[in-house]
Design a protein around this motif. Sequence first.
Motif, short mmCIF file in Angstrom:
data_model
loop_
_atom_site.label_atom_id
_atom_site.label_comp_id
_atom_site.label_asym_id
_atom_site.label_seq_id
_atom_site.Cartn_x
_atom_site.Cartn_y
_atom_site.Cartn_z
N ASN A 213 2.70 -0.51 5.04
CA ASN A 213 2.31 -0.46 3.63
C ASN A 213 2.34 -1.85 3.00
O ASN A 213 1.52 -2.17 2.15
CB ASN A 213 3.19 0.53 2.86
N GLN B 195 -2.51 8.13 -3.18
CA GLN B 195 -3.10 7.02 -2.43
C GLN B 195 -4.62 7.09 -2.34
O GLN B 195 -5.31 6.13 -2.67
CB GLN B 195 -2.51 6.97 -1.02
N VAL C 59 -6.20 2.45 3.00
CA VAL C 59 -5.37 3.28 2.13
C VAL C 59 -5.98 4.67 1.98
O VAL C 59 -5.27 5.68 2.04
CB VAL C 59 -5.18 2.61 0.75
N HIS D 190 1.36 0.29 -3.31
CA HIS D 190 1.79 0.02 -1.94
C HIS D 190 2.95 -0.96 -1.85
O HIS D 190 3.76 -0.87 -0.92
CB HIS D 190 0.60 -0.34 -1.07
#
Length: 119
Positions: free
Chosen positions: A56, A105, A86, A16
């Motif tokens: 993010n 992710q 996430v 991230h």
Amino acid sequence: MHIAAQILIALVCLIHVYIFLLETVLFESRGVKVFGIPKAEVAMRKPAMSNQGCYNGFLAAALLLGLVYPDPAIAKAFATYGLACVAVAGIWGAVTVMVRILYIQTVPAVLGLAALYLL
């Protein structure tokens, strides 16, 4: 916190941070290549991508706090929050943008949650 959970949380955090950089600082150079954005759309998408990158960055911050916060219960709460966000964002991204997001992710985040609660 088990070492496997720490490694997975750190991995998701680094992913991230990288996404944050791609969507903000590196958007016009590396980001457009990674995300496959046509040159004609770069200027139009830049503000939205920067905003998305900011989110993010917040996810990465929550995960980092999960790794370094001195109180284990609060650290676990930050890690849980970050990983859950996430995972959900990855599912939404897979549905609305591209399936690959699920693997980049959601899978690492779910593995992190499993390691956090099952080990």
